[in-house]
Write a protein that holds these residues in place. Structure first.
Motif, PDB file in Angstrom:
ATOM      1  N   GLY A  52       1.279  -7.257 -21.452  1.00 53.69           N
ATOM      2  CA  GLY A  52       2.034  -7.696 -20.288  1.00 53.69           C
ATOM      3  C   GLY A  52       1.567  -7.021 -19.013  1.00 53.69           C
ATOM      4  N   VAL A  53       2.116  -7.489 -17.908  1.00 56.09           N
ATOM      5  CA  VAL A  53       1.786  -6.959 -16.587  1.00 56.09           C
ATOM      6  C   VAL A  53       2.710  -5.782 -16.301  1.00 56.09           C
ATOM      7  CG1 VAL A  53       1.730  -7.496 -14.118  1.00 56.09           C
ATOM      8  CG2 VAL A  53       1.006  -9.210 -15.780  1.00 56.09           C
ATOM      9  N   ILE A  54       2.114  -4.653 -15.894  1.00 57.97           N
ATOM     10  CA  ILE A  54       2.932  -3.481 -15.586  1.00 57.97           C
ATOM     11  C   ILE A  54       2.993  -3.196 -14.090  1.00 57.97           C
ATOM     12  CG2 ILE A  54       2.628  -2.422 -17.838  1.00 57.97           C
ATOM     13  CD1 ILE A  54       0.489  -0.619 -16.602  1.00 57.97           C
ATOM     14  N   LYS A  55       2.164  -3.876 -13.288  1.00 59.81           N
ATOM     15  CA  LYS A  55       2.212  -3.749 -11.827  1.00 59.81           C
ATOM     16  C   LYS A  55       1.934  -5.110 -11.215  1.00 59.81           C
ATOM     17  CE  LYS A  55       0.488  -2.776  -7.597  1.00 59.81           C
ATOM     18  NZ  LYS A  55       0.014  -3.908  -6.832  1.00 59.81           N
ATOM     19  N   MET A  56       2.903  -5.656 -10.518  1.00 56.52           N
ATOM     20  CA  MET A  56       2.793  -6.984  -9.918  1.00 56.52           C
ATOM     21  C   MET A  56       2.063  -6.903  -8.568  1.00 56.52           C
ATOM     22  SD  MET A  56       4.226  -8.929 -12.091  1.00 56.52           S
ATOM     23  CE  MET A  56       4.555 -10.449 -11.254  1.00 56.52           C
ATOM     24  N   PRO A  57       1.411  -7.997  -8.131  1.00 60.11           N
ATOM     25  CA  PRO A  57       0.698  -7.987  -6.851  1.00 60.11           C
ATOM     26  C   PRO A  57       1.604  -7.719  -5.649  1.00 60.11           C
ATOM     27  CG  PRO A  57       0.121  -9.940  -8.124  1.00 60.11           C
ATOM     28  CD  PRO A  57       1.232  -9.249  -8.851  1.00 60.11           C
ATOM     29  N   ALA A  58       2.882  -8.035  -5.744  1.00 68.14           N
ATOM     30  CA  ALA A  58       3.796  -7.850  -4.612  1.00 68.14           C
ATOM     31  C   ALA A  58       4.147  -6.381  -4.367  1.00 68.14           C
ATOM     32  CB  ALA A  58       5.071  -8.655  -4.839  1.00 68.14           C
ATOM     33  N   THR A  59       3.909  -5.509  -5.349  1.00 70.34           N
ATOM     34  CA  THR A  59       4.189  -4.085  -5.181  1.00 70.34           C
ATOM     35  C   THR A  59       3.005  -3.425  -4.489  1.00 70.34           C
ATOM     36  OG1 THR A  59       5.468  -4.122  -7.228  1.00 70.34           O
ATOM     37  CG2 THR A  59       4.817  -1.967  -6.385  1.00 70.34           C
ATOM     38  N   PRO A  60       3.202  -2.845  -3.310  1.00 74.60           N
ATOM     39  CA  PRO A  60       2.081  -2.242  -2.574  1.00 74.60           C
ATOM     40  C   PRO A  60       1.424  -1.100  -3.354  1.00 74.60           C
ATOM     41  CG  PRO A  60       4.029  -2.435  -1.173  1.00 74.60           C
ATOM     42  CD  PRO A  60       4.465  -2.758  -2.570  1.00 74.60           C
ATOM     43  N   SER A  61       0.091  -1.084  -3.339  1.00 75.37           N
ATOM     44  CA  SER A  61      -0.637  -0.003  -4.009  1.00 75.37           C
ATOM     45  C   SER A  61      -1.989   0.279  -3.362  1.00 75.37           C
ATOM     46  CB  SER A  61      -0.860  -0.340  -5.489  1.00 75.37           C
ATOM     47  OG  SER A  61      -1.684  -1.483  -5.607  1.00 75.37           O
ATOM     48  N   ILE A  62      -2.509  -0.646  -2.568  1.00 77.92           N
ATOM     49  CA  ILE A  62      -3.837  -0.479  -1.986  1.00 77.92           C
ATOM     50  C   ILE A  62      -3.740   0.454  -0.786  1.00 77.92           C
ATOM     51  CG2 ILE A  62      -5.784  -1.662  -0.906  1.00 77.92           C
ATOM     52  CD1 ILE A  62      -5.081  -4.087  -2.626  1.00 77.92           C
ATOM     53  N   GLN A  63      -4.576   1.468  -0.796  1.00 81.68           N
ATOM     54  CA  GLN A  63      -4.526   2.513   0.220  1.00 81.68           C
ATOM     55  C   GLN A  63      -5.403   2.163   1.424  1.00 81.68           C
ATOM     56  OE1 GLN A  63      -2.314   5.195  -0.336  1.00 81.68           O
ATOM     57  NE2 GLN A  63      -1.764   3.699  -1.909  1.00 81.68           N
ATOM     58  N   THR A  64      -5.126   2.811   2.529  1.00 82.96           N
ATOM     59  CA  THR A  64      -5.807   2.568   3.801  1.00 82.96           C
ATOM     60  C   THR A  64      -7.332   2.678   3.708  1.00 82.96           C
ATOM     61  OG1 THR A  64      -3.844   3.279   4.996  1.00 82.96           O
ATOM     62  CG2 THR A  64      -5.911   3.279   6.221  1.00 82.96           C
ATOM     63  N   PRO A  65      -7.902   3.671   3.017  1.00 84.58           N
ATOM     64  CA  PRO A  65      -9.375   3.736   2.955  1.00 84.58           C
ATOM     65  C   PRO A  65     -10.013   2.474   2.361  1.00 84.58           C
ATOM     66  CG  PRO A  65      -8.456   5.835   2.287  1.00 84.58           C
ATOM     67  CD  PRO A  65      -7.295   4.877   2.419  1.00 84.58           C
ATOM     68  N   LEU A  66      -9.385   1.862   1.367  1.00 81.77           N
ATOM     69  CA  LEU A  66      -9.939   0.628   0.791  1.00 81.77           C
ATOM     70  C   LEU A  66      -9.824  -0.524   1.781  1.00 81.77           C
ATOM     71  CD1 LEU A  66     -11.224  -0.973  -1.477  1.00 81.77           C
ATOM     72  CD2 LEU A  66      -8.951  -1.266  -2.477  1.00 81.77           C
ATOM     73  N   LEU A  67      -8.708  -0.645   2.474  1.00 78.11           N
ATOM     74  CA  LEU A  67      -8.556  -1.707   3.475  1.00 78.11           C
ATOM     75  C   LEU A  67      -9.576  -1.545   4.597  1.00 78.11           C
ATOM     76  CD1 LEU A  67      -4.656  -1.813   3.710  1.00 78.11           C
ATOM     77  CD2 LEU A  67      -6.142  -3.381   2.447  1.00 78.11           C
ATOM     78  N   ASN A  68      -9.791  -0.297   5.058  1.00 80.45           N
ATOM     79  CA  ASN A  68     -10.770  -0.039   6.113  1.00 80.45           C
ATOM     80  C   ASN A  68     -12.186  -0.353   5.639  1.00 80.45           C
ATOM     81  OD1 ASN A  68      -8.552   0.834   7.535  1.00 80.45           O
ATOM     82  ND2 ASN A  68      -9.118   2.991   7.506  1.00 80.45           N
ATOM     83  N   ALA A  69     -12.509   0.038   4.402  1.00 84.67           N
ATOM     84  CA  ALA A  69     -13.844  -0.246   3.853  1.00 84.67           C
ATOM     85  C   ALA A  69     -14.058  -1.752   3.701  1.00 84.67           C
ATOM     86  CB  ALA A  69     -14.024   0.457   2.513  1.00 84.67           C
ATOM     87  N   ALA A  70     -13.026  -2.478   3.312  1.00 88.39           N
ATOM     88  CA  ALA A  70     -13.142  -3.938   3.180  1.00 88.39           C
ATOM     89  C   ALA A  70     -13.386  -4.582   4.543  1.00 88.39           C
ATOM     90  CB  ALA A  70     -11.890  -4.515   2.523  1.00 88.39           C
ATOM     91  N   ALA A  71     -12.740  -4.079   5.587  1.00 85.01           N
ATOM     92  CA  ALA A  71     -12.982  -4.596   6.944  1.00 85.01           C
ATOM     93  C   ALA A  71     -14.419  -4.328   7.367  1.00 85.01           C
ATOM     94  CB  ALA A  71     -12.003  -3.979   7.939  1.00 85.01           C
ATOM     95  N   GLY A  98     -10.172   0.433  12.184  1.00 88.92           N
ATOM     96  CA  GLY A  98      -9.262   0.561  11.047  1.00 88.92           C
ATOM     97  C   GLY A  98      -9.510  -0.543  10.055  1.00 88.92           C
ATOM     98  N   ASN A  99      -8.477  -1.340   9.787  1.00 85.28           N
ATOM     99  CA  ASN A  99      -8.594  -2.416   8.812  1.00 85.28           C
ATOM    100  C   ASN A  99      -8.828  -3.781   9.457  1.00 85.28           C
ATOM    101  OD1 ASN A  99      -5.980  -2.582   9.893  1.00 85.28           O
ATOM    102  ND2 ASN A  99      -5.204  -3.568   8.073  1.00 85.28           N
ATOM    103  N   THR A 100      -9.315  -3.795  10.696  1.00 89.68           N
ATOM    104  CA  THR A 100      -9.533  -5.058  11.407  1.00 89.68           C
ATOM    105  C   THR A 100     -10.980  -5.166  11.872  1.00 89.68           C
ATOM    106  OG1 THR A 100      -7.234  -5.039  12.158  1.00 89.68           O
ATOM    107  CG2 THR A 100      -8.751  -6.479  13.336  1.00 89.68           C
ATOM    108  N   ALA A 101     -11.612  -6.261  11.495  1.00 90.40           N
ATOM    109  CA  ALA A 101     -12.972  -6.566  11.957  1.00 90.40           C
ATOM    110  C   ALA A 101     -12.871  -7.561  13.111  1.00 90.40           C
ATOM    111  CB  ALA A 101     -13.798  -7.154  10.831  1.00 90.40           C
ATOM    112  N   THR A 102     -13.640  -7.315  14.169  1.00 86.10           N
ATOM    113  CA  THR A 102     -13.659  -8.206  15.330  1.00 86.10           C
ATOM    114  C   THR A 102     -15.101  -8.608  15.606  1.00 86.10           C
ATOM    115  OG1 THR A 102     -11.745  -7.059  16.255  1.00 86.10           O
ATOM    116  CG2 THR A 102     -13.005  -8.451  17.751  1.00 86.10           C
ATOM    117  N   ILE A 103     -15.333  -9.910  15.707  1.00 86.16           N
ATOM    118  CA  ILE A 103     -16.665 -10.448  16.000  1.00 86.16           C
ATOM    119  C   ILE A 103     -16.553 -11.253  17.295  1.00 86.16           C
ATOM    120  CG2 ILE A 103     -18.462 -12.044  15.254  1.00 86.16           C
ATOM    121  CD1 ILE A 103     -16.383 -10.260  12.704  1.00 86.16           C
TER     122      ILE A 103
END
Length: 154
Positions: A52-71, A98-103
């Motif tokens: 079964g699923v023990i952590k749903m997508p709606a529960t926040p877990s992704i940290q700022t460094p990953l969001l910034n790296a993805a941007a 930060g977590n925003t890319a601008t072109i």
């Protein structure tokens, strides 16, 4: 209607977004052998069974460094802009805050009478984003694509 002394500078904003989400599932292995005996080829050595699923997508877990790296990754993937499906613009200004890319890029006067489609392309010419817009071009116009990377699930 505008007063004659005011100069209007059109700077269209095309906002896209990238949402990341994480799901964690639990699985356990079932082993199909006994010490000293296993029917080779009759069953796999082990099978994975989902619990079964023990952590749903709606529960926040992704940290700022990953969001910034993805941007940063999003920004690095954009190589060109294309307007109206055929006019390629190679001169881009890219910024990551930060977590925003601008072109940003400039559509020169005379390049097209109006922009009806704004696209961002990768180095191979594959379309990364496509936005139907309508922007009349009467002077050099700066197009600005803003791509925030956030956590979220649909």
């Amino acid at each position: 209607m505008k007063p004659a002394h005011i100069v209007y500078i059109n700077t269209p904003l095309v906002s896209h977004g990238l949402a990341l989400a994480e799901t964690i599932e639990l699985s356990q292995y079932t082993y199909h052998y006994k010490l000293g005996g296993w029917g080779l080829g009759m069953q796999p050595f082990a099978t994975e069974q989902g619990q079964g699923v023990i952590k749903m997508p709606a529960t926040p877990s992704i940290q700022t460094p990953l969001l910034n790296a993805a941007a940063g990754f999003v920004s690095s993937e954009v190589a060109k802009a294309r307007i109206n499906g055929s006019i390629v613009i190679d001169s881009l200004t890219k910024e990551v805050n930060g977590n925003t890319a601008t072109i940003r890029y400039t559509v020169a006067e005379g390049l097209a009478p109006a922009v009806t489609l704004a696209e961002l392309l990768d180095k191979d010419g594959s379309v990364l984003t496509a936005s139907p817009v309508y922007v009349p071009i009467s002077s050099s116009t700066v197009m600005k694509h803003t791509i925030p990377v956030t956590e979220g699930a649909d």
